[in-house]
Write a protein that holds these residues in place. Structure first.
Motif, mmCIF file in Angstrom:
data_model
loop_
_atom_site.group_PDB
_atom_site.id
_atom_site.type_symbol
_atom_site.label_atom_id
_atom_site.label_comp_id
_atom_site.label_asym_id
_atom_site.label_seq_id
_atom_site.Cartn_x
_atom_site.Cartn_y
_atom_site.Cartn_z
ATOM 1 N N MET A 118 -13.655 61.905 0.889
ATOM 2 C CA MET A 118 -12.456 61.140 1.169
ATOM 3 C C MET A 118 -11.537 61.788 2.179
ATOM 4 S SD MET A 118 -12.123 59.747 -2.624
ATOM 5 C CE MET A 118 -12.360 61.455 -3.054
ATOM 6 N N ALA A 119 -11.488 63.120 2.173
ATOM 7 C CA ALA A 119 -10.654 63.795 3.163
ATOM 8 C C ALA A 119 -11.188 63.500 4.561
ATOM 9 C CB ALA A 119 -10.634 65.290 2.905
ATOM 10 N N LEU A 120 -12.508 63.470 4.659
ATOM 11 C CA LEU A 120 -13.135 63.161 5.940
ATOM 12 C C LEU A 120 -12.770 61.761 6.431
ATOM 13 C CD1 LEU A 120 -16.778 64.067 6.735
ATOM 14 C CD2 LEU A 120 -15.992 61.764 7.179
ATOM 15 N N GLU A 121 -12.691 60.822 5.527
ATOM 16 C CA GLU A 121 -12.301 59.465 5.927
ATOM 17 C C GLU A 121 -10.876 59.461 6.479
ATOM 18 O OE1 GLU A 121 -14.508 57.162 5.964
ATOM 19 O OE2 GLU A 121 -16.006 58.166 4.724
ATOM 20 N N LEU A 122 -9.995 60.191 5.799
ATOM 21 C CA LEU A 122 -8.616 60.274 6.296
ATOM 22 C C LEU A 122 -8.577 60.932 7.663
ATOM 23 C CD1 LEU A 122 -6.124 61.184 3.440
ATOM 24 C CD2 LEU A 122 -6.318 59.067 4.723
ATOM 25 N N GLU A 123 -9.469 61.889 7.881
ATOM 26 C CA GLU A 123 -9.470 62.565 9.178
ATOM 27 C C GLU A 123 -9.915 61.635 10.304
ATOM 28 O OE1 GLU A 123 -10.008 66.927 7.187
ATOM 29 O OE2 GLU A 123 -11.411 66.369 8.755
ATOM 30 N N THR A 124 -10.827 60.736 10.033
ATOM 31 C CA THR A 124 -11.183 59.781 11.091
ATOM 32 C C THR A 124 -9.989 58.863 11.388
ATOM 33 O OG1 THR A 124 -12.119 58.056 9.648
ATOM 34 C CG2 THR A 124 -13.606 59.792 10.343
ATOM 35 N N LEU A 125 -9.203 58.554 10.350
ATOM 36 C CA LEU A 125 -7.995 57.766 10.594
ATOM 37 C C LEU A 125 -6.995 58.560 11.430
ATOM 38 C CD1 LEU A 125 -7.442 55.997 7.151
ATOM 39 C CD2 LEU A 125 -8.250 54.980 9.283
ATOM 40 N N SER A 126 -6.867 59.840 11.112
ATOM 41 C CA SER A 126 -5.982 60.695 11.885
ATOM 42 C C SER A 126 -6.393 60.707 13.355
ATOM 43 C CB SER A 126 -6.011 62.117 11.321
ATOM 44 O OG SER A 126 -5.392 63.024 12.210
ATOM 45 N N ILE A 137 -16.929 61.869 15.393
ATOM 46 C CA ILE A 137 -15.680 62.289 14.746
ATOM 47 C C ILE A 137 -15.942 62.822 13.333
ATOM 48 C CG2 ILE A 137 -13.396 61.540 13.979
ATOM 49 C CD1 ILE A 137 -13.850 61.660 17.029
ATOM 50 N N SER A 149 -15.312 66.734 11.870
ATOM 51 C CA SER A 149 -14.615 66.995 10.623
ATOM 52 C C SER A 149 -15.444 67.917 9.714
ATOM 53 C CB SER A 149 -14.361 65.631 9.979
ATOM 54 O OG SER A 149 -13.648 65.736 8.812
ATOM 55 N N LEU A 164 -8.682 66.108 16.293
ATOM 56 C CA LEU A 164 -8.554 65.191 15.159
ATOM 57 C C LEU A 164 -7.101 64.818 14.875
ATOM 58 C CD1 LEU A 164 -11.192 66.672 12.680
ATOM 59 C CD2 LEU A 164 -11.456 64.721 14.207
ATOM 60 N N LEU A 190 -4.835 66.784 13.519
ATOM 61 C CA LEU A 190 -4.447 67.278 12.200
ATOM 62 C C LEU A 190 -3.244 68.208 12.240
ATOM 63 C CD1 LEU A 190 -7.962 67.941 10.670
ATOM 64 C CD2 LEU A 190 -6.451 65.997 10.299
ATOM 65 N N TYR A 239 0.761 64.216 7.987
ATOM 66 C CA TYR A 239 1.010 62.794 7.811
ATOM 67 C C TYR A 239 1.684 62.492 6.487
ATOM 68 C CZ TYR A 239 -2.169 61.995 11.708
ATOM 69 O OH TYR A 239 -2.752 61.984 12.945
ATOM 70 N N TYR A 292 -5.996 64.673 -5.790
ATOM 71 C CA TYR A 292 -7.064 65.213 -4.949
ATOM 72 C C TYR A 292 -6.538 66.278 -3.997
ATOM 73 C CZ TYR A 292 -11.209 65.261 -1.997
ATOM 74 O OH TYR A 292 -12.328 65.644 -1.301
ATOM 75 N N PHE A 309 -6.689 66.362 0.154
ATOM 76 C CA PHE A 309 -5.763 65.664 1.029
ATOM 77 C C PHE A 309 -4.634 66.581 1.508
ATOM 78 C CE2 PHE A 309 -6.743 61.306 -1.091
ATOM 79 C CZ PHE A 309 -7.887 61.204 -0.325
ATOM 80 N N PHE A 344 -2.295 65.855 4.664
ATOM 81 C CA PHE A 344 -1.941 64.484 4.282
ATOM 82 C C PHE A 344 -1.102 64.533 3.011
ATOM 83 C CE2 PHE A 344 -6.029 64.265 6.505
ATOM 84 C CZ PHE A 344 -5.727 63.367 7.509
ATOM 85 N N LYS A 346 -10.439 51.944 7.032
ATOM 86 C CA LYS A 346 -11.665 52.573 6.580
ATOM 87 C C LYS A 346 -11.832 52.156 5.130
ATOM 88 C CE LYS A 346 -13.582 54.371 9.371
ATOM 89 N NZ LYS A 346 -13.804 54.975 10.645
#
Lengths: 203, 203
Positions: free
Chosen positions: A189-197, B9, B13, B73, B75, B79, B96, B99, B104, B185
């Motif tokens: 899930m962190a990876l998914e947030l990183e693609t959003l970032s 991407i 990550s 990315l 980061l 966020y 989690y 994050f 995040f 996503k």
DNA sequence: TTCTGTGAATAGGTTCACAGCT
DNA sequence: AGCTGTGAACCTATTCACAGAA
């Protein structure tokens, strides 16, 4: 069998969800595409890998196509699933209604932590992970869900593989090594947030 | 900017995660590939889209490459993230650790259910989702996590989009419609299990 | 010698476009 | 006329292979 791409399988799964909700007796590739966020050519191509299920000029019979896709995905048989890791994520997964609905039954939960062992979760008693091998010998499972910390994930997976588990859904944020006859899907899930970032940073 | 594929991407990550754990001051594309489950050519190609960060014959400087990837990315900035849906999944996500570690920060949690509203979750009070728009006007967020039931997801997303949210991580099992300047996503766990079912059924 | 950076070749997935049923 | 099924064209991602810097 001809190699089918992962994206095709994922789309079939999406089509299935809409077929199950469909009201009309037939549906066209165009309509399925609209619902599933793809194109009609893609829908027809996806299905064509497995046969010709439609009627020209008419579309697809909803009940028949539903049955066919369930069959392709192997959802008819139902699966026993063991869960390793009774943390927050494990707890959410045990409750997750979508699994049971689709024929995936969580039959046991394991953890290392003595404070969790013995507690009831959704009708199941959390067992000491040391019983993993013996339990699986008695009651084999094809699928395991790994929701442990990153550090323990590979070790747990090695034990699952030795116990005959053939498919693993991994929520620990590490790539796992398994023999070629075992399938792993990692959800990170962190990876998914990183693609959003990334997409926020590049506009 | 040149269009970079989503898979590139995602791999960046993954590389980043290993770079942060690396002990030696330099690392080769081959070593990164081994850790990340890909090939050295793939690693070099992925990085080459963004520049030439390595030294021939030597490899990549771990601190420099770490910095570069974090920068690519996006980061560095950190966020604010709002979470809508205080169910089991929402609960797991709030806790989690991955994050926060990655910059995040979940700054607010919303739900519809009056039994949940007002309860404390990890230091945050669950707020009535009716305050979503006014709260976001006061304290904007770029990212939202949607962990509501399927039925309410699209409605919540429409409201998030109207309030200026530009990126959404969706755990509801439905494809979401958003304008082209908003990125979504979707993580669909039942779907992941279904791909595993397919691979079990076809061997 | 080692390992990067990158064009060229290959493989794979998606879209096009149209023939052929209903 | 409407909509499927599918080869061909297209486009995108991965792998190869090698020149060139440390």
């Amino acid at each position: 069998m001809r190699k089918i791409s992962d994206s095709t399988i994922r789309r079939l799964s999406v089509y299935l969800r809409f077929l199950e909700q469909a009201k009309s007796p037939t549906i066209s590739s165009g309509e399925l595409a609209r619902l599933g966020g793809t194109t009609s050519a893609q829908v027809r191509k996806d299905l064509s890998f497995f046969g010709s299920f439609g009627k020209r000029g008419l579309g697809y019979s909803v009940p028949e196509l539903t049955r066919r896709i369930r069959d392709i995905l192997g959802l008819e048989r139902g699966y026993r699933v063991v869960l390793v890791g009774a943390g927050r994520m494990g707890g959410a997964l045990v409750q997750y209604h979508g699994f049971r609905q689709r024929g995936f039954h969580i039959t046991a939960i394991y953890d290392q932590d003595s404070r969790k062992i013995g507690s009831r979760w959704n009708g199941l008693v959390v067992r000491d992970v040391k019983h993993l091998e013996t339990d699986l010998k008695k009651d084999p499972s094809d699928i395991a869900i790994v929701a442990t910390p990153a550090e323990s994930a590979q070790h747990v997976v090695d034990r699952l593989v030795r116990s005959g588990v053939k498919a693993i859904l991994n929520f620990a944020p590490v790539p796992l090594n398994v023999p070629p006859d075992v399938e792993v899907k990692t959800v990170n899930m962190a990876l998914e947030l990183e693609t959003l970032s990334y997409s926020l940073a590049n506009r």
